[in-house]
Design a protein around this motif. Structure first.
Motif, PDB file in Angstrom:
ATOM      1  N   ALA A 187       3.890   3.369  -7.480  1.00 16.65           N
ATOM      2  CA  ALA A 187       3.744   2.456  -6.345  1.00 16.65           C
ATOM      3  C   ALA A 187       5.012   2.493  -5.493  1.00 16.65           C
ATOM      4  O   ALA A 187       6.118   2.237  -5.984  1.00 16.65           O
ATOM      5  N   ALA A 188       4.859   2.820  -4.212  1.00 18.09           N
ATOM      6  CA  ALA A 188       6.001   2.887  -3.299  1.00 18.09           C
ATOM      7  C   ALA A 188       5.503   2.697  -1.866  1.00 18.09           C
ATOM      8  O   ALA A 188       4.293   2.743  -1.601  1.00 18.09           O
ATOM      9  N   ASN A 189       6.457   2.482  -0.955  1.00 18.04           N
ATOM     10  CA  ASN A 189       6.077   2.342   0.448  1.00 18.04           C
ATOM     11  C   ASN A 189       7.297   2.560   1.337  1.00 18.04           C
ATOM     12  O   ASN A 189       8.405   2.828   0.838  1.00 18.04           O
ATOM     13  N   THR A 190       7.090   2.425   2.657  1.00 22.71           N
ATOM     14  CA  THR A 190       8.123   2.696   3.651  1.00 22.71           C
ATOM     15  C   THR A 190       8.622   1.397   4.285  1.00 22.71           C
ATOM     16  O   THR A 190       7.815   0.556   4.685  1.00 22.71           O
ATOM     17  N   LEU A 191       9.949   1.257   4.379  1.00 25.15           N
ATOM     18  CA  LEU A 191      10.563   0.120   5.070  1.00 25.15           C
ATOM     19  C   LEU A 191      10.901   0.540   6.499  1.00 25.15           C
ATOM     20  O   LEU A 191      11.462   1.616   6.720  1.00 25.15           O
ATOM     21  N   THR A 192      10.571  -0.333   7.466  1.00 24.49           N
ATOM     22  CA  THR A 192      10.860  -0.063   8.875  1.00 24.49           C
ATOM     23  C   THR A 192      11.654  -1.221   9.469  1.00 24.49           C
ATOM     24  O   THR A 192      11.303  -2.384   9.269  1.00 24.49           O
ATOM     25  N   VAL A 193      12.737  -0.901  10.194  1.00 23.38           N
ATOM     26  CA  VAL A 193      13.540  -1.895  10.902  1.00 23.38           C
ATOM     27  C   VAL A 193      13.435  -1.577  12.392  1.00 23.38           C
ATOM     28  O   VAL A 193      13.766  -0.465  12.819  1.00 23.38           O
ATOM     29  N   THR A 300      12.156 -11.529  12.171  1.00 21.94           N
ATOM     30  CA  THR A 300      11.172 -11.730  11.104  1.00 21.94           C
ATOM     31  C   THR A 300      11.363 -10.619  10.084  1.00 21.94           C
ATOM     32  O   THR A 300      11.547  -9.459  10.451  1.00 21.94           O
ATOM     33  N   GLY A 301      11.384 -11.008   8.810  1.00 26.66           N
ATOM     34  CA  GLY A 301      11.471 -10.012   7.748  1.00 26.66           C
ATOM     35  C   GLY A 301      12.842  -9.437   7.521  1.00 26.66           C
ATOM     36  O   GLY A 301      12.946  -8.280   7.084  1.00 26.66           O
ATOM     37  N   ASN A 302      13.914 -10.199   7.781  1.00 27.71           N
ATOM     38  CA  ASN A 302      15.243  -9.626   7.528  1.00 27.71           C
ATOM     39  C   ASN A 302      15.543  -9.525   6.032  1.00 27.71           C
ATOM     40  O   ASN A 302      16.449  -8.808   5.617  1.00 27.71           O
ATOM     41  N   THR A 303      14.766 -10.231   5.201  1.00 21.24           N
ATOM     42  CA  THR A 303      14.833 -10.049   3.754  1.00 21.24           C
ATOM     43  C   THR A 303      13.407  -9.884   3.236  1.00 21.24           C
ATOM     44  O   THR A 303      12.445 -10.374   3.836  1.00 21.24           O
ATOM     45  N   GLY A 304      13.273  -9.197   2.112  1.00 14.70           N
ATOM     46  CA  GLY A 304      11.942  -9.018   1.532  1.00 14.70           C
ATOM     47  C   GLY A 304      11.975  -8.024   0.385  1.00 14.70           C
ATOM     48  O   GLY A 304      13.029  -7.530  -0.012  1.00 14.70           O
ATOM     49  N   ALA A 305      10.798  -7.736  -0.148  1.00 12.48           N
ATOM     50  CA  ALA A 305      10.647  -6.774  -1.244  1.00 12.48           C
ATOM     51  C   ALA A 305       9.507  -5.821  -0.904  1.00 12.48           C
ATOM     52  O   ALA A 305       8.488  -6.231  -0.329  1.00 12.48           O
ATOM     53  N   ILE A 306       9.686  -4.569  -1.245  1.00 14.95           N
ATOM     54  CA  ILE A 306       8.691  -3.542  -0.934  1.00 14.95           C
ATOM     55  C   ILE A 306       7.369  -3.866  -1.640  1.00 14.95           C
ATOM     56  O   ILE A 306       7.334  -4.140  -2.839  1.00 14.95           O
ATOM     57  N   LYS A 307       6.299  -3.801  -0.870  1.00 14.88           N
ATOM     58  CA  LYS A 307       4.957  -4.039  -1.392  1.00 14.88           C
ATOM     59  C   LYS A 307       4.145  -2.768  -1.221  1.00 14.88           C
ATOM     60  O   LYS A 307       4.165  -2.139  -0.166  1.00 14.88           O
ATOM     61  N   ALA A 308       3.438  -2.367  -2.278  1.00 12.77           N
ATOM     62  CA  ALA A 308       2.645  -1.137  -2.232  1.00 12.77           C
ATOM     63  C   ALA A 308       1.162  -1.464  -2.192  1.00 12.77           C
ATOM     64  O   ALA A 308       0.508  -1.334  -1.166  1.00 12.77           O
ATOM     65  N   ALA A 309       0.622  -1.899  -3.317  1.00 13.77           N
ATOM     66  CA  ALA A 309      -0.806  -2.211  -3.389  1.00 13.77           C
ATOM     67  C   ALA A 309      -1.135  -3.382  -2.488  1.00 13.77           C
ATOM     68  O   ALA A 309      -0.493  -4.428  -2.532  1.00 13.77           O
ATOM     69  N   GLY A 310      -2.136  -3.196  -1.632  1.00 15.78           N
ATOM     70  CA  GLY A 310      -2.583  -4.277  -0.765  1.00 15.78           C
ATOM     71  C   GLY A 310      -1.664  -4.595   0.389  1.00 15.78           C
ATOM     72  O   GLY A 310      -1.804  -5.657   1.025  1.00 15.78           O
ATOM     73  N   ALA A 311      -0.708  -3.721   0.706  1.00 15.32           N
ATOM     74  CA  ALA A 311       0.209  -3.981   1.808  1.00 15.32           C
ATOM     75  C   ALA A 311      -0.535  -4.005   3.143  1.00 15.32           C
ATOM     76  O   ALA A 311      -1.434  -3.206   3.385  1.00 15.32           O
ATOM     77  N   THR A 312      -0.137  -4.944   4.017  1.00 18.32           N
ATOM     78  CA  THR A 312      -0.736  -5.056   5.339  1.00 18.32           C
ATOM     79  C   THR A 312       0.213  -4.492   6.390  1.00 18.32           C
ATOM     80  O   THR A 312       1.326  -4.060   6.081  1.00 18.32           O
TER      81      THR A 312
END
Length: 363
Positions: A187-193, A300-312
């Motif tokens: 499970a992995a995903n991409t972070l965008t700033v 918005t979203g300056n902190t968070g955790a990577i979400k894989a399954a079910g990410a919107t």
């Protein structure tokens, strides 16, 4: 005529009884068993989110063994054949099988992500039915889910130990019997700033500095991460962006963005936590709603955790907007009202003079 019909019925009944008796006393064909020297257990390595799984080798160990039927003790059951080239065991675990997936081996499609454990069976000196408990070794690769449930391998030894018949049960308790499982995921995903500038006085060519750090996160514990993750500057144009990689260890990196630009970091394992801040001219973080020079900054979203399954579409994103509204300086205001008032006064004065002159003439 009636007598003929009676005898015909008797004959028919006798034939039916004969056929029924023949079927009842027919001999059932003997089942022929083939000796099995090995057992294959199939695993599916699934993909959640958007990422590329690293190379991974999964292992099975023999956790237990017991006699289901037979005249020997549990300790007398031979162990399953040991895996050659197995990792060094520091806790006495008995490795029996492995399966390797190359980089990118995890797939969302179950027809493309199948691997197989091959368990070699030992030779037996006694007949009986023996049960082995197998366990997948939980590795440390970040983003990978390992199977926690045990696997049951039942070996029936018949014909004085010459024939081994094996059955595999990977199902959870109460489930349908199966020799495959799909517990393993990557499970992995991409972070965008992203950066945006708004307002009638907002300069969309001005670059703003940011600071980003990545940490393993609570969910990943002591998992192992890649040494570096690439920062993609495809949508960022500043020549100050010279740091090309970032590590998941809390070490921060800085970069610059102007309006409608962004950076991205791909293949971050699920659960990785990020913190990103816009910096002011002195290099200090700007709080949400505070000012940065002439701009009011919102995020918005300056902190968070990577979400894989079910990410919107709103997950795994940090978005900064700087707004500057202003009133243009128009210089000296040339209003017509004073001049109109002066003309009115002059006109009134002129009328008064005319009236005064006429009155004098009439006198």
């Amino acid at each position: 005529m009636k007598l003929k019909k009676f005898f015909a019925g008797v004959v028919a009944a006798a034939m039916m009884l004969t056929v029924g008796a023949t079927a009842a006393f027919a001999t059932t064909p003997a089942v022929t068993y083939q000796d099995q020297s090995e057992v294959k257990i199939y695993k599916h390595y699934g993909l959640e989110g958007n990422g590329t799984s690293p190379e991974e080798t999964f292992y099975l160990v023999q956790a237990d063994k017991k006699v289901l039927t037979g005249d020997i003790k549990d300790s007398d059951i031979p162990d399953l054949t040991a895996l050659t080239n197995a990792p060094t065991s520091t806790d006495g675990r008995h490795y029996v099988a492995s399966v390797k997936f190359d980089e990118g081996g995890a797939k969302a499609n179950d027809t493309e992500n199948v691997g197989e454990f091959v368990v070699k069976l030992p030779t037996y000196d006694h007949v009986g039915k023996f049960e082995y408990t197998l366990q997948e070794v939980a590795g440390n690769t970040a983003g990978v889910t390992y199977r926690l449930d045990t696997i049951k391998l039942v070996v029936s030894v018949i014909n004085d130990g010459t024939i081994r018949v094996a059955g595999v049960h990977t199902e959870n308790e109460g489930g349908d019997k199966s020799n495959s499982f799909s517990d393993n995921k990557y499970a992995a995903n991409t972070l965008t700033v992203s950066k945006y500038v708004s307002g009638n006085m907002g300069d969309k060519k001005t670059y703003f500095q940011f600071e980003l750090k990545l940490e393993p996160g609570t969910a990943n514990g002591r998992k192992t991460f890649a040494e570096n993750y690439a920062i993609d500057y495809t949508n960022a144009t500043s020549d100050k962006n010279t740091t090309n990689n970032i590590s998941v260890n809390g070490t921060s990196v800085k970069f610059w963005l102007k309006n409608d630009e962004s950076i991205s970091i791909a293949n971050l394992p699920e659960g990785v936590e990020w913190t990103v801040n816009e910096l002011d001219a002195e290099g200090n973080p700007v709080a949400n709603g505070a000012t940065n020079g002439v701009y009011t900054m919102t995020v918005t979203g300056n902190t968070g955790a990577i979400k894989a399954a079910g990410a919107t579409s709103t997950d795994n994103k940090a978005s900064f907007t700087n707004n500057h509204e202003g009133t243009p300086d128009m210089g000296v205001v040339l209003d017509n009202a004073p001049y109109i008032a002066m003309l009115a006064i002059v006109a009134i004065g002129g009328v008064a003079l005319m009236l005064n002159k006429r009155r004098r003439d009439e006198e």
